[in-house]
Design a protein around this motif. Sequence first.
Motif, PDB file in Angstrom:
ATOM      1  N   THR A  22       0.835  -1.203   0.000  1.00  6.36           N
ATOM      2  CA  THR A  22       0.000   0.000   0.000  1.00  6.36           C
ATOM      3  C   THR A  22       0.871   1.254   0.000  1.00  6.36           C
ATOM      4  N   VAL A  23       1.945   1.226   0.806  1.00  6.75           N
ATOM      5  CA  VAL A  23       2.859   2.372   0.864  1.00  6.75           C
ATOM      6  C   VAL A  23       3.556   2.558  -0.480  1.00  6.75           C
ATOM      7  N   VAL A  24       3.969   1.465  -1.109  1.00 13.32           N
ATOM      8  CA  VAL A  24       4.590   1.562  -2.435  1.00 13.32           C
ATOM      9  C   VAL A  24       3.607   2.170  -3.429  1.00 13.32           C
ATOM     10  N   SER A  25       2.358   1.769  -3.343  1.00 16.41           N
ATOM     11  CA  SER A  25       1.326   2.323  -4.232  1.00 16.41           C
ATOM     12  C   SER A  25       1.162   3.821  -4.010  1.00 16.41           C
ATOM     13  N   ARG A  37       7.745  13.377  -0.170  1.00 17.02           N
ATOM     14  CA  ARG A  37       8.833  12.539   0.304  1.00 17.02           C
ATOM     15  C   ARG A  37       8.423  11.077   0.212  1.00 17.02           C
ATOM     16  N   LYS A  38       9.245  10.294  -0.474  1.00 15.81           N
ATOM     17  CA  LYS A  38       8.927   8.868  -0.555  1.00 15.81           C
ATOM     18  C   LYS A  38       8.959   8.256   0.849  1.00 15.81           C
ATOM     19  N   GLN A  39       8.130   7.230   1.047  1.00 18.91           N
ATOM     20  CA  GLN A  39       7.993   6.608   2.359  1.00 18.91           C
ATOM     21  C   GLN A  39       8.345   5.128   2.289  1.00 18.91           C
ATOM     22  N   ARG A  40       8.800   4.632   3.400  1.00 19.49           N
ATOM     23  CA  ARG A  40       9.138   3.216   3.506  1.00 19.49           C
ATOM     24  C   ARG A  40       8.581   2.657   4.805  1.00 19.49           C
ATOM     25  N   VAL A  41       8.128   1.374   4.724  1.00 19.40           N
ATOM     26  CA  VAL A  41       7.676   0.663   5.915  1.00 19.40           C
ATOM     27  C   VAL A  41       8.885   0.011   6.571  1.00 19.40           C
ATOM     28  N   ASP A  42       9.033   0.245   7.849  1.00 19.47           N
ATOM     29  CA  ASP A  42      10.127  -0.383   8.605  1.00 19.47           C
ATOM     30  C   ASP A  42       9.568  -1.554   9.416  1.00 19.47           C
ATOM     31  N   PHE A  43      10.267  -2.682   9.350  1.00 20.46           N
ATOM     32  CA  PHE A  43       9.831  -3.900  10.055  1.00 20.46           C
ATOM     33  C   PHE A  43      10.727  -4.155  11.257  1.00 20.46           C
ATOM     34  N   ASN A  54      16.509 -22.857  25.595  1.00 22.27           N
ATOM     35  CA  ASN A  54      17.049 -23.888  24.703  1.00 22.27           C
ATOM     36  C   ASN A  54      16.427 -23.715  23.328  1.00 22.27           C
ATOM     37  N   VAL A  55      16.838 -24.577  22.427  1.00 18.78           N
ATOM     38  CA  VAL A  55      16.395 -24.429  21.037  1.00 18.78           C
ATOM     39  C   VAL A  55      14.885 -24.574  20.923  1.00 18.78           C
ATOM     40  N   ILE A  56      14.333 -25.558  21.547  1.00 20.30           N
ATOM     41  CA  ILE A  56      12.886 -25.785  21.444  1.00 20.30           C
ATOM     42  C   ILE A  56      12.124 -24.604  22.015  1.00 20.30           C
ATOM     43  N   SER A  57      12.570 -24.095  23.139  1.00 28.06           N
ATOM     44  CA  SER A  57      11.910 -22.935  23.742  1.00 28.06           C
ATOM     45  C   SER A  57      12.012 -21.712  22.829  1.00 28.06           C
ATOM     46  N   THR A  58      13.174 -21.602  22.181  1.00 26.02           N
ATOM     47  CA  THR A  58      13.353 -20.477  21.262  1.00 26.02           C
ATOM     48  C   THR A  58      12.353 -20.553  20.133  1.00 26.02           C
ATOM     49  N   ILE A  59      12.213 -21.761  19.572  1.00 27.25           N
ATOM     50  CA  ILE A  59      11.281 -21.931  18.451  1.00 27.25           C
ATOM     51  C   ILE A  59       9.853 -21.656  18.910  1.00 27.25           C
ATOM     52  N   LYS A  60       9.489 -22.188  20.078  1.00 26.53           N
ATOM     53  CA  LYS A  60       8.141 -21.976  20.585  1.00 26.53           C
ATOM     54  C   LYS A  60       7.850 -20.499  20.865  1.00 26.53           C
ATOM     55  N   GLY A  61       8.903 -19.734  21.143  1.00 29.87           N
ATOM     56  CA  GLY A  61       8.707 -18.323  21.467  1.00 29.87           C
ATOM     57  C   GLY A  61       8.677 -17.408  20.254  1.00 29.87           C
ATOM     58  N   MET A  62       8.940 -17.950  19.073  1.00 28.56           N
ATOM     59  CA  MET A  62       8.944 -17.105  17.869  1.00 28.56           C
ATOM     60  C   MET A  62       7.572 -16.509  17.620  1.00 28.56           C
ATOM     61  N   ASN A  63       7.581 -15.193  17.261  1.00 26.16           N
ATOM     62  CA  ASN A  63       6.304 -14.473  17.164  1.00 26.16           C
ATOM     63  C   ASN A  63       6.210 -13.631  15.892  1.00 26.16           C
ATOM     64  N   GLY A  64       7.030 -13.960  14.898  1.00 31.33           N
ATOM     65  CA  GLY A  64       6.939 -13.273  13.610  1.00 31.33           C
ATOM     66  C   GLY A  64       7.504 -11.859  13.643  1.00 31.33           C
ATOM     67  N   ALA A  65       6.978 -11.020  12.789  1.00 28.54           N
ATOM     68  CA  ALA A  65       7.454  -9.642  12.653  1.00 28.54           C
ATOM     69  C   ALA A  65       6.253  -8.695  12.584  1.00 28.54           C
ATOM     70  N   SER A  66       6.550  -7.439  12.802  1.00 24.91           N
ATOM     71  CA  SER A  66       5.493  -6.413  12.728  1.00 24.91           C
ATOM     72  C   SER A  66       6.082  -5.135  12.142  1.00 24.91           C
ATOM     73  N   ILE A  67       5.196  -4.208  11.806  1.00 26.15           N
ATOM     74  CA  ILE A  67       5.639  -2.911  11.287  1.00 26.15           C
ATOM     75  C   ILE A  67       5.988  -2.007  12.467  1.00 26.15           C
ATOM     76  N   SER A  68       7.230  -1.505  12.452  1.00 26.09           N
ATOM     77  CA  SER A  68       7.679  -0.677  13.565  1.00 26.09           C
ATOM     78  C   SER A  68       7.425   0.812  13.330  1.00 26.09           C
ATOM     79  N   SER A  69       7.520   1.230  12.066  1.00 23.82           N
ATOM     80  CA  SER A  69       7.331   2.662  11.780  1.00 23.82           C
ATOM     81  C   SER A  69       7.145   2.875  10.284  1.00 23.82           C
ATOM     82  N   LEU A  70       6.659   4.066   9.964  1.00 27.75           N
ATOM     83  CA  LEU A  70       6.550   4.509   8.576  1.00 27.75           C
ATOM     84  C   LEU A  70       7.475   5.713   8.437  1.00 27.75           C
ATOM     85  N   THR A  71       8.526   5.542   7.676  1.00 31.67           N
ATOM     86  CA  THR A  71       9.576   6.560   7.594  1.00 31.67           C
ATOM     87  C   THR A  71       9.554   7.239   6.229  1.00 31.67           C
ATOM     88  N   ASP A  72       9.603   8.595   6.264  1.00 31.66           N
ATOM     89  CA  ASP A  72       9.790   9.290   4.990  1.00 31.66           C
ATOM     90  C   ASP A  72      11.272   9.592   4.824  1.00 31.66           C
TER      91      ASP A  72
END
Length: 515
Positions: A22-25, A37-43, A54-72
Amino acid sequence: MSLNQSMNIALGSLKNNQYAMTVVSQNIANVNVDGYRKQRVDFQTNEYTTNCNNVISTIKGMNGASISSLTDYANDGAFRDKISTNSDAQYYNTLSDALGVLEDIADDLGDNGLNNLLNEFYTAAANLEKYPTDMSIRQQYVLAAQNVCDKFNEVSKKYDSLQQDTFDTVQTNTDIVNSLLENLADANEAHIKNNQGSSTQTQIDSILEELSNYINVTTDKNANGTVNVYIGNVAVVQGCEQKYTLDAQYDPQDAENAVKFSLKSTENEKYVIENGVNDAIKSGSMKAYIDFLNGTGENFANVNDMKEALNSAATAFANALNGIQTYDDGDTFAASLTTDADGNTILEKATEPMFVASDGSGTIDASNIKVNANIVENPFLVSAARIDLNDFKDETGAIDPSWVNAIGNSDNATEITALQNAKICSYGGGNNNCTLSQFLINNATKNGLDAASIASKAETYQDIADSSAMNYTNLIGVNLDEELSDMIRFQRAYEASAKLFSTVNDLFGVVLNMV
């Protein structure tokens, strides 16, 4: 990692990349909008939801990514360079225009104007030398003198009008500057309400850029994104408040400070800052007007220089002619015509000056030089003769009164004619080192050379400003190649997220069918 966890991460990624596209559009839609000013989405990676021991706990704790800011793509350094070079360019462009008008007026000093009329005057003086008693010749001489005076007056009025017109423009531009400062304070307030959004930032930048056409300013930013503006060390705009307005006063009688700027407090109308404001204005059209109207030009002849030169020429011409017209050293004196009791034409000692000041002042200059009304009414008062009483003395020293009958004498007219080649003017720091004609031509030529030099600088500085503006646009503006590359990148990420979501959904179906 559970299937539910994977599905949530995939769903979040779908939304993130959808927003990114949407931002690119939005960028592509504004590719032709000036100042956008062109804008970019920051993740950012989301925090893990479990302690990662441990490794298993690390994997279980993974929570993906989100948008942190919209920067011009702001670049404050490049923007400051843009408005600074624009202010320099406007200084030279404005000065070039003003000197161009001055050059047009100076053309009236050359062979098509005042200098030509002076040549006609000296031609009339030469005829007077030949026919000193001819009334029509005397009338022509007086008329030629009047034409010279009229041209001096006319050019002087043109300089006065140019000064007044220039200050009227200064006043108009001062009002524009104050309006822009007020608009900037309002834009700052809107910027806060807009959560420092791109649209209000573009508005602030646009106001600052327009402001740089008139005056150089320095700026700094507040934590809330608003901009403070300074003229010299005085903050004229602080955040959402305009603290001072710019004011201009004009005094044509004060050549050194004809136009003087001050800053008036918006909170206390009696508080005015006068000292140092002119000096704080270092570029933009206002600086050009200061240099054009105040004092004398350091690197060019400004309007005061040209007025002074014109006045100097008129004064030198009037003083020289009056000195000849009323010459008297005791034994030798200038003589004009009159009639005796029997109606015979005779000579008498001349007492009427050729030129006077129309305003009654003691100093003749270009604005007030005029032919003596008594001479206009009676051209016999022109002193064409010069009598040396030594030529009329007998052996005892007695003066023969017959000198009054030497009406064919034209020695004084000879002196007037010789004035054409006399060095009565001072130029370039010299003293009586050039003729009146040379003086006028030298000043007109210098004015032309100065105008050409400033015009050349205006082109150079405009090229620099254009280059700086282009550089800024390239830094903040939309590049279609970049946008299409980002669109493909986000599209593929979206497709991968959709595939992941679909796969996890199918696995859910398999699990449910096993129950």
